[in-house]
Design an enzyme around this catalytic site. Structure first.
Site, PDB file in Angstrom:
ATOM      1  N   ASN A  12       0.856  -1.067   0.163  1.00 36.92           N
ATOM      2  CA  ASN A  12      -0.008   0.046  -0.072  1.00 36.92           C
ATOM      3  C   ASN A  12       0.922   1.260  -0.002  1.00 36.92           C
ATOM      4  O   ASN A  12       1.456   1.715   0.868  1.00 36.92           O
ATOM      5  CB  ASN A  12      -0.988  -0.240   1.291  1.00 36.92           C
ATOM      6  CG  ASN A  12      -1.656   1.464   1.474  1.00 36.92           C
ATOM      7  OD1 ASN A  12      -1.930   1.963   0.354  1.00 36.92           O
ATOM      8  ND2 ASN A  12      -2.495   1.466   2.438  1.00 36.92           N
ATOM      9  N   LYS A  14      -0.035   4.484  -0.170  1.00 33.95           N
ATOM     10  CA  LYS A  14      -0.534   5.478   0.418  1.00 33.95           C
ATOM     11  C   LYS A  14      -0.407   6.744  -0.325  1.00 33.95           C
ATOM     12  O   LYS A  14      -0.490   6.550  -1.695  1.00 33.95           O
ATOM     13  CB  LYS A  14      -0.222   5.510   1.951  1.00 33.95           C
ATOM     14  CG  LYS A  14      -0.031   4.523   2.667  1.00 33.95           C
ATOM     15  CD  LYS A  14       0.135   4.545   4.298  1.00 33.95           C
ATOM     16  CE  LYS A  14      -0.004   3.317   5.022  1.00 33.95           C
ATOM     17  NZ  LYS A  14       0.200   3.339   6.129  1.00 33.95           N
ATOM     18  N   HIS A 104      -9.339   0.821   5.625  1.00 38.03           N
ATOM     19  CA  HIS A 104      -7.983   0.832   6.154  1.00 38.03           C
ATOM     20  C   HIS A 104      -8.241   1.800   7.194  1.00 38.03           C
ATOM     21  O   HIS A 104      -9.169   2.649   7.422  1.00 38.03           O
ATOM     22  CB  HIS A 104      -7.330   1.596   5.040  1.00 38.03           C
ATOM     23  CG  HIS A 104      -5.636   1.604   5.613  1.00 38.03           C
ATOM     24  ND1 HIS A 104      -5.114   2.615   6.334  1.00 38.03           N
ATOM     25  CD2 HIS A 104      -4.597   0.542   5.277  1.00 38.03           C
ATOM     26  CE1 HIS A 104      -3.864   2.145   6.403  1.00 38.03           C
ATOM     27  NE2 HIS A 104      -3.568   1.109   5.803  1.00 38.03           N
ATOM     28  N   GLU A 106      -6.772   4.092   8.319  1.00 39.75           N
ATOM     29  CA  GLU A 106      -6.509   5.690   8.364  1.00 39.75           C
ATOM     30  C   GLU A 106      -8.083   6.084   7.564  1.00 39.75           C
ATOM     31  O   GLU A 106      -8.286   7.510   7.776  1.00 39.75           O
ATOM     32  CB  GLU A 106      -5.447   5.887   7.055  1.00 39.75           C
ATOM     33  CG  GLU A 106      -4.107   5.845   7.760  1.00 39.75           C
ATOM     34  CD  GLU A 106      -2.891   5.550   6.651  1.00 39.75           C
ATOM     35  OE1 GLU A 106      -1.828   5.364   7.204  1.00 39.75           O
ATOM     36  OE2 GLU A 106      -3.369   5.673   5.380  1.00 39.75           O
ATOM     37  N   GLU A 174      -4.801  -5.242  10.503  1.00 46.69           N
ATOM     38  CA  GLU A 174      -3.840  -4.505  11.068  1.00 46.69           C
ATOM     39  C   GLU A 174      -4.008  -3.764  12.213  1.00 46.69           C
ATOM     40  O   GLU A 174      -4.911  -2.825  12.318  1.00 46.69           O
ATOM     41  CB  GLU A 174      -3.834  -3.273   9.892  1.00 46.69           C
ATOM     42  CG  GLU A 174      -3.573  -3.667   8.503  1.00 46.69           C
ATOM     43  CD  GLU A 174      -3.124  -2.549   7.394  1.00 46.69           C
ATOM     44  OE1 GLU A 174      -2.088  -2.164   7.075  1.00 46.69           O
ATOM     45  OE2 GLU A 174      -4.156  -1.745   7.589  1.00 46.69           O
ATOM     46  N   GLY A 180       3.475   1.581  11.291  1.00 50.18           N
ATOM     47  CA  GLY A 180       4.603   2.561  11.625  1.00 50.18           C
ATOM     48  C   GLY A 180       5.117   2.619  12.788  1.00 50.18           C
ATOM     49  O   GLY A 180       5.794   3.587  12.972  1.00 50.18           O
ATOM     50  N   SER A 220       4.059  -2.740  10.506  1.00 55.19           N
ATOM     51  CA  SER A 220       5.499  -2.656  10.423  1.00 55.19           C
ATOM     52  C   SER A 220       6.172  -4.092  10.280  1.00 55.19           C
ATOM     53  O   SER A 220       7.167  -4.606  10.551  1.00 55.19           O
ATOM     54  CB  SER A 220       6.026  -2.629  12.148  1.00 55.19           C
ATOM     55  OG  SER A 220       5.605  -1.390  12.522  1.00 55.19           O
TER      56      SER A 220
END
Length: 262
Positions: A12, A14, A104, A106, A174, A180, A220
């Protein structure tokens, strides 16, 4: 990982790479995997560029007969109409995209997308001939309040409300607290949640579909930790974020079997 399910390594991007950068990246990735004699039937590799890059990626993949797959990062709940800025599954299908990311973290948290919206997007993708890659996961606060797997399991139940036996989709677990952060879940944590998610799929759409559905881990992921995840019986691949922007690293992740000891 089950031998009955082809592993999927998904990157991904992004909001990274313009269309020229996307062309250069896909060329380098294809060369790297070709030089390593990667077997795409054994381990599938897909990239998820920004929408503005998809036509360029499509042209390159088809012109050079690359075996890479690609998909969109989001999809509208609508087919067409007065929905400024939105992208329908029909548009993605015309670009020969195979997948689209739905739900997702986000999108869930920054754009306040509800479980109902995500279910509608997953349905729109399926109805438009695109395989939805349904993301689920919990925040650190969720983990404190609920038992492990409770939040992602409920998210997945909601997303599959309109699905039926035989429908194709991919699930990505996730954990938001790992994305991250440089501190991924352990393989044991990933397996525990993945096994619960597979049971949710079984209850929603039946044994046969549950046995075929791929469940990915994301958060990660690096080349030095992917093997541990891929040893888990219910983890069938990974959804990679930051590491998917580095050709060498993402290529190494895709070639995890080269340095795996089972």
């Amino acid at each position: 990982m089950s031998d009955a399910r082809t592993p999927l390594i998904a990157g991904n991007w992004k909001m990274n790479f313009d269309h020229l950068q996307a062309i250069a990246f896909v060329q380098k990735l294809a060369w790297s995997l070709r030089d390593a004699r990667h077997d795409f039937d054994d381990v599938e590799v897909a990239v998820f560029p920004p929408f503005t890059d998809l036509r360029s990626v499509q042209t390159l993949v088809q012109a050079d007969k690359l075996e890479l797959k690609y998909g969109g990062q989001d999809v509208s709940t609508h087919v067409s109409g007065a929905f400024t800025g939105e992208i329908s599954a029909t548009f993605l299908k015309k670009l020969d995209a195979e997948y689209v990311i739905v739900g997702h973290s986000e999108r869930r948290y920054r754009h306040v997308e509800s479980d109902e919206t995500i279910a509608a997007k997953a349905k729109a993708a399926r109805d438009g001939g695109i395989v939805p890659l349904i993301c689920v996961g919990e925040t650190a606060k969720d983990l404190e309040r609920h038992e492990p797997s409770a939040v992602p399991a409920n998210q997945l139940r909601g997303a599959l409300i309109d699905f039926k036996p035989g429908d194709e989709f991919v699930v990505a677990y996730e954990p938001v607290w790992a994305i991250g952060a440089g501190s991924p879940a352990t393989p044991e944590q990933a397996q525990n949640v993945a096994s619960v998610l597979r049971e949710v799929v079984r209850q929603a759409v039946g044994d046969e579909t549950a046995a075929k559905t791929r469940i990915l881990y994301g958060g990660s992921v690096k080349s030095d930790n992917i093997v541990g995840f891929m040893k888990c019986p219910d983890v069938d691949g990974v959804l990679v974020g930051g590491a998917s922007l580095d050709v060498d690293e993402f290529s190494a992740i895709a070639r995890y079997k080269k340095h795996a000891t089972y």
